[in-house]
Design an enzyme around this catalytic site. Structure first.
Site, mmCIF file in Angstrom:
data_model
loop_
_atom_site.group_PDB
_atom_site.id
_atom_site.type_symbol
_atom_site.label_atom_id
_atom_site.label_comp_id
_atom_site.label_asym_id
_atom_site.label_seq_id
_atom_site.Cartn_x
_atom_site.Cartn_y
_atom_site.Cartn_z
ATOM 1 N N LYS A 127 14.899 11.293 3.495
ATOM 2 C CA LYS A 127 13.354 11.242 3.311
ATOM 3 C C LYS A 127 13.425 12.261 1.970
ATOM 4 C CE LYS A 127 11.138 11.354 7.641
ATOM 5 N NZ LYS A 127 12.500 11.421 8.558
ATOM 6 N N LYS A 169 9.940 18.481 8.506
ATOM 7 C CA LYS A 169 9.896 17.036 8.996
ATOM 8 C C LYS A 169 11.579 17.189 8.386
ATOM 9 C CE LYS A 169 7.427 13.381 7.436
ATOM 10 N NZ LYS A 169 7.147 12.415 7.289
ATOM 11 N N GLY A 175 10.893 7.890 14.021
ATOM 12 C CA GLY A 175 10.519 7.700 15.419
ATOM 13 C C GLY A 175 9.735 8.434 15.894
ATOM 14 N N GLY A 176 9.134 10.112 14.627
ATOM 15 C CA GLY A 176 8.304 10.905 14.978
ATOM 16 C C GLY A 176 9.270 11.929 15.558
ATOM 17 N N HIS A 219 -2.432 6.815 8.871
ATOM 18 C CA HIS A 219 -0.692 6.396 8.680
ATOM 19 C C HIS A 219 -0.838 4.683 8.330
ATOM 20 C CE1 HIS A 219 3.438 6.610 9.762
ATOM 21 N NE2 HIS A 219 3.208 5.287 9.343
ATOM 22 N N GLU A 286 6.205 3.328 3.875
ATOM 23 C CA GLU A 286 5.097 4.190 4.628
ATOM 24 C C GLU A 286 4.251 5.008 4.022
ATOM 25 O OE1 GLU A 286 6.436 5.582 8.457
ATOM 26 O OE2 GLU A 286 6.656 3.626 9.082
ATOM 27 N N ARG A 308 14.409 -1.441 7.945
ATOM 28 C CA ARG A 308 14.706 -2.311 8.878
ATOM 29 C C ARG A 308 13.772 -3.024 8.761
ATOM 30 N NH1 ARG A 308 12.241 0.646 12.620
ATOM 31 N NH2 ARG A 308 12.041 3.290 12.117
#
Length: 692
Positions: A127, A169, A175-176, A219, A286, A308
């Protein structure tokens, strides 16, 4: 759901290995079969008899159930591909799908990797690196810290500079997981420790970044697709704001309230980021958007890129009529994108609901076991359609070793209202028993005003927690329906009785027929009085009851397991066909009532069941199999009700186990790092004055 015409249907590869399991493996197999491609499944011992294994042309065992010994063993997967002659490997999502080393190993073995190039996975998989790339191309990015210095004091200083609230994060993964919300500096170090621990367990990398938290966030994500010839397109946006604990539950396309001006800004930002890494194959860019008002062209910021196929890709397929797995295979085989940007159109609306093996009434406790009841797919209605992506059939074992996704229900309609109506109708009629699921929870969500009106944001489920609670299973109507089901099964079992006195109808001389049924729900036991005649059955509690005309009762199965459908009363002037109001499934141990997607399990009490187990509250037990991450209990330690004594890692999540009352730790039976089974006793308590 509509499909674009004109795509070639000859196979682009002769054979394909799917390095995944469950619904995504079955999904890839479906497209491969249509294209004439032979498929190879891989499986762990937990999935030996799984649906994806049955549906593939060949199957290869990888190893024991833990993913690290099976689905994460890239060497074994490549060996399986070589042994079976597979020309390509599709990684699905999760597991090795965003592992650049695995993609490189495929190339070295002369096997096509169905995904982006390794360098793109590296660039966007972390990230902090992805943020820097976004900044370099002028994409909007939130204030934050994504530097390499990970000392706690450096991170705390950066957090104070960014301001609270903020997010911690994990740099790797998705996946959170590895994400924590921090409201103030006093919470920071505990949250940092927890996020790092979860990140290390999930991704093998405990590095984190900091990011300013957007209040009432939405989101949004853009599906992008590139090929090896420099072509790059977007396939519109999705809204994935309906989440619980950073896990998506509902995804839809297009995003509610989207305007052409915002879509243009959003998609162009996504394409800039993808172009910066010369992206090929399927990817998702995102963004987080300000949800305090209408969407704005300047009201969104880049979050990350998933290199992906996404779990929610079917909603994009529904509105475009395209098969994204087919596109993936064609691009991996070196073909150009089948369509240009101007040829891709958006039609209607689609909404996807993730059905997971969790019990919302018990704090979303994960579930596992054999699927004992499963209705066929339920039609959505004349103006909409339903697609089910699943990795399980009736009788399959849902294992506890992996994530909790059971299936996905995708509804398409000419507009959002039609899609939502179709989805709710499907969820109301869908029956899955043997494991706990969130079907009823999702069905109730479809009626929440904020969701219906499109006022979505990531905190909506928390805001609506009361309205989303499971209805009372001890209502007079529901226990009445359960008791009526029991009576019907009694009558069916006794239908061959030679004497009328052997019929279970509650007949009494010169009196109204009356019967009773004792039922137990969780820890509560009730006695339900029944009245039966040739026309109807009535049962209930405290003056309230359910009345069901016999003509609306339809019975199947028996004698060991009965399925009873109770239909709705027909509307005046209707054709006489009835919708199912409730489904009852009865066996020797009890009855399951299914109503609007929710399941209540009533058991038949045994004589000893009413005896109190006084020591039950003194035992902290594992609710499901997992690993002890943290143990905060020592013999002699005083605790209060609600104190966290154990943190259990299970099904890729952390579960805090607390003291049920004030007391003193009498005994600890585990240590950190130990694997435990469901119902294992971890800690024992004794009263504070418990000198024996």
């Amino acid at each position: 759901m509509h499909e674009k015409p004109g795509l070639r249907e000859q196979g682009v590869f002769k054979s394909l290995l799917i390095a995944n399991r469950g619904e995504i493996a079955c999904r890839v197999i479906r497209t491969a079969r249509r294209l004439g491609i032979k498929t190879v499944a891989v499986y762990s011992d937990a999935d030996r008899a799984a649906k994806h294994v049955r549906e593939a042309d060949h199957a290869v065992r990888l190893g024991p159930a833990p993913a690290r010994d099976s689905y994460l063993r890239g060497d074994l997967i490549i060996q399986a591909a070589r042994e079976t002659g597979a020309e390509a490997i599709h990684p699905g999502y999760g597991f090795l799908s965003e592992n650049p080393e695995f993609a490189e190993s495929c190339a070295q073995a002369g096997i096509a990797f169905v995904g982006p190039r390794p360098d793109a996975i590296r660039d966007m998989g972390l990230k902090d690196r992805a943020k820097a790339i976004a900044v370099s191309v002028g994409a909007p990015v939130l204030p934050g810290y994504w530097e390499s210095d990970q000392q706690p004091e450096v991170l705390a200083k950066a957090a104070a500079a960014i301001g609270f609230p903020l997010l911690i994060k994990a740099v790797a993964g998705g996946g959170g997981r590895g994400i924590r919300i921090v409201e103030g500096l006093d919470q920071f170090h505990a949250a940092l420790e927890s996020a790092r621990r979860e990140a290390a367990a999930s991704f093998g990398d405990d590095r984190v970044m900091l990011e300013k938290l957007v209040l009432r966030p939405r989101h949004l994500e853009v599906q992008v697709f590139g090929d090896q010839h420099g072509n790059l397109v977007h396939l519109f946006e999705r809204d994935c704001s309906i989440q619980r604990r950073r896990q998506k539950l509902i995804e839809e396309a297009p995003a509610p309230g989207m305007t052409e001006a915002v879509r243009e800004s959003l998609t162009q930002a996504a394409l800039k980021i993808a172009k910066a890494v010369n992206y090929s194959n399927a990817g998702t860019v995102e963004f987080v958007a300000d949800g305090t008002g209408p969407l704005r062209p300047d009201g969104f910021w880049f979050l990350e890129m998933n290199t992906r196929l996404q779990v929610e890709h079917p909603v994009t397929e529904a509105i475009t009529g395209l098969d994204l797995v087919e596109w993936q295979l064609r691009v991996a085989a070196g073909e150009a994108l089948p369509l240009s940007q101007t040829e891709i159109t958006l039609t209607g609306a689609a909404i996807e609901a993730r059905i997971v093996a969790e019990d919302p009434a018990k704090g979303f406790l994960p579930s596992a076991g054999r699927i004992t009841g499963l209705t066929p797919d339920v039609p959505a209605g004349a103006d909409s359609s339903i697609r089910i992506d699943t990795g399980f059939d009736l009788g399959d074992i849902f294992p506890d070793a992996y994530d909790s996704l059971v299936e996905k229900a995708i509804a398409w309609g000419p507009n959002r209202a039609a899609a939502l109506s179709g989805l709710q109708a499907h969820l109301h009629g869908r029956v899955v028993t043997g494991i706990d699921t969130n079907i009823g929870y999702l069905a109730r969500l479809c009626g929440v005003a904020g969701f219906v009106n499109g006022a979505v944001h990531t905190g909506l489920l928390e805001d609506e927690s009361i309205s989303l609670q499971k209805p009372d299973g001890l209502s007079a109507r529901r226990v009445g329906l359960a008791a009526i089901g029991v009576q019907v099964s009694r009558e069916m079992a006794a239908s061959a009785a030679r004497s009328p006195f052997g019929t279970a109808d509650g007949w009494r001389l010169n009196a109204q027929p009356e019967l009773s049924v004792r039922l137990r729900l969780e820890e509560q036991e009730v006695e339900v009085v029944l009245h039966s005649d040739d026309v109807q059955l009535a049962a209930g509690l405290k003056g309230d009851h359910a009345v069901v005309p016999r003509r609306l009762i339809h019975v199947f199965g028996g004698p060991d397991v009965w399925t009873i459908l109770i239909a709705e009363s027909p509307r005046p002037g209707s054709s006489g066909e009835h919708d199912v109001a409730a489904t009852l499934m009865l066996d020797a141990a009890g009855v399951s009532l299914v109503e609007q997607g929710e399941v209540w399990r009533y058991t038949f009490p045994r004589p000893e069941a009413s005896a109190d187990n006084l020591e039950a509250a003194d035992e902290i037990k594992a609710p499901l199999p997992g690993k002890i991450a943290i143990l905060r209990a020592e013999p002699g330690q005083k605790v209060q009700a609600g104190d966290v004594l154990v943190i259990l890692e299970a099904m890729k999540m952390e579960h805090a186990l607390t003291a049920s009352r004030d007391g003193v730790i009498a005994e600890t039976l585990v240590h950190e790092g130990r694997q435990v089974k469901a119902a294992d006793v971890l800690v024992r308590l004794e009263p504070q004055d418990g000198a024996s």
